[in-house]
Scaffold this motif. Sequence first.
Motif, short mmCIF file in Angstrom:
data_model
loop_
_atom_site.label_atom_id
_atom_site.label_comp_id
_atom_site.label_asym_id
_atom_site.label_seq_id
_atom_site.Cartn_x
_atom_site.Cartn_y
_atom_site.Cartn_z
N LEU A 1 0.84 -1.20 0.00
CA LEU A 1 0.00 0.00 0.00
C LEU A 1 0.87 1.24 0.00
CD1 LEU A 1 -2.56 -0.93 2.82
CD2 LEU A 1 -2.76 -1.40 0.38
N GLN A 2 0.34 2.30 -0.59
CA GLN A 2 0.99 3.61 -0.49
C GLN A 2 0.05 4.54 0.27
OE1 GLN A 2 1.70 6.26 -4.02
NE2 GLN A 2 3.85 5.98 -3.42
N ILE A 3 0.57 5.11 1.37
CA ILE A 3 -0.23 5.94 2.26
C ILE A 3 0.27 7.38 2.20
CG2 ILE A 3 -0.86 6.35 4.67
CD1 ILE A 3 -0.35 3.33 5.12
N SER A 4 -0.66 8.33 2.20
CA SER A 4 -0.29 9.75 2.22
C SER A 4 -1.20 10.48 3.19
CB SER A 4 -0.42 10.35 0.82
OG SER A 4 -0.11 11.74 0.84
N VAL A 5 -0.59 11.18 4.19
CA VAL A 5 -1.35 11.95 5.17
C VAL A 5 -0.64 13.27 5.40
CG1 VAL A 5 -2.15 9.85 6.31
CG2 VAL A 5 -0.12 11.01 7.16
N PRO A 6 -1.35 14.29 5.88
CA PRO A 6 -0.69 15.56 6.20
C PRO A 6 0.48 15.33 7.17
CG PRO A 6 -3.06 15.82 6.25
CD PRO A 6 -2.80 14.35 6.12
N GLU B 1 8.52 0.01 3.81
CA GLU B 1 9.50 -0.05 2.73
C GLU B 1 10.12 1.32 2.42
OE1 GLU B 1 8.47 -3.76 -0.13
OE2 GLU B 1 7.37 -1.92 -0.58
N GLN B 2 9.30 2.35 2.49
CA GLN B 2 9.78 3.68 2.13
C GLN B 2 8.97 4.74 2.87
OE1 GLN B 2 9.85 4.36 -2.07
NE2 GLN B 2 10.58 6.45 -1.92
N GLU B 3 9.65 5.80 3.33
CA GLU B 3 8.97 6.89 4.04
C GLU B 3 9.52 8.24 3.61
OE1 GLU B 3 8.10 6.22 8.37
OE2 GLU B 3 9.56 4.59 8.07
N PHE C 1 3.45 13.32 4.79
CA PHE C 1 4.00 12.02 5.18
C PHE C 1 3.49 10.97 4.19
CE2 PHE C 1 3.34 8.02 7.66
CZ PHE C 1 4.67 7.67 7.72
N GLN C 2 4.41 10.36 3.47
CA GLN C 2 4.07 9.33 2.50
C GLN C 2 4.86 8.07 2.83
OE1 GLN C 2 4.73 10.94 -1.42
NE2 GLN C 2 2.73 11.93 -1.46
N ALA C 3 4.19 6.95 2.78
CA ALA C 3 4.86 5.69 3.11
C ALA C 3 4.37 4.57 2.21
CB ALA C 3 4.61 5.33 4.57
N THR C 4 5.30 3.70 1.85
CA THR C 4 4.97 2.48 1.13
C THR C 4 5.17 1.33 2.11
OG1 THR C 4 5.76 3.42 -0.95
CG2 THR C 4 5.49 1.03 -0.86
N VAL C 5 4.12 0.55 2.32
CA VAL C 5 4.16 -0.46 3.38
C VAL C 5 3.65 -1.81 2.87
CG1 VAL C 5 3.82 1.26 5.18
CG2 VAL C 5 1.83 0.11 4.18
#
Length: 251
Positions: free
Chosen positions: A175-180, A199-201, A207-211
């Motif tokens: 998943l790719q997550i994006s939050v303020p 995996e990536q932040e 704040f964006q993260a690949t998990v």
Amino acid sequence: MSLKQPVSQVRLTNVAVVRLKRRGKRFELACYKNKVISWREGNEDDLDEVLQTSSVFTNVSKGVLAKKKDLVDAFKTEDEGAIVLEILKKGELQVSGRERQYQAENLFNEIAVIVSEKCVDPSTKRPFSVGIIERAMRDTIHYAVLPNKTAKVQAQSVIKQLQEHMSISRAQMRLQISVPSSKGKAVREKLREHVQQWEQEEWDPDFQATVLVDPGCFRIIDETLREATRGQATFEVLSLAVVEDNDEQLL
């Protein structure tokens, strides 16, 4: 001189019959082969593609139509469309022994394909071949297909049973997550127990993260993001099943 067929009879051939018994009487529908299951699974919504005729029979093979009085007595309605739908939903699909075996074999293979696509060896992250899954279903858990349940539903049961006998687990979702950014730390903490791997932040500007997550946590993550950010978060599925991407596969 040719004989005329009675108007109460309609000869139909090469049909699949759906039969329902109600109040001591038998009611049947004449359907196209292979279409009833597709309709029940939601893959076909056009009744014209399912029914050879919208008429209700007491005997399809003989072409005997059901009497209106019997239909009303049995189904408590004069709406023949509603009656047809009830028979189609609840009736038993009549097939020959050879057709039943063919359908069972196809369903067995379809279940194995789904399990192969969704599962991996947890130690290598590599998928199992369909052949391995089929042999395990047949020889290890002795699985017998259920003709009235979809392959997807049965695949879930098969996975649970296989996990009792071999090292197999659901492939993780990416998943790719994006939050303020102001909510990033709080969100990360709330998701920590549900994320298998970060995996990536990135923290700027948002704040964006690949998990990687277990598929069973998908709904929990969705609800957590909505509650923690009041709808300001976005996320997308990058991969439904993450596996090792190489030519080597378990044989």
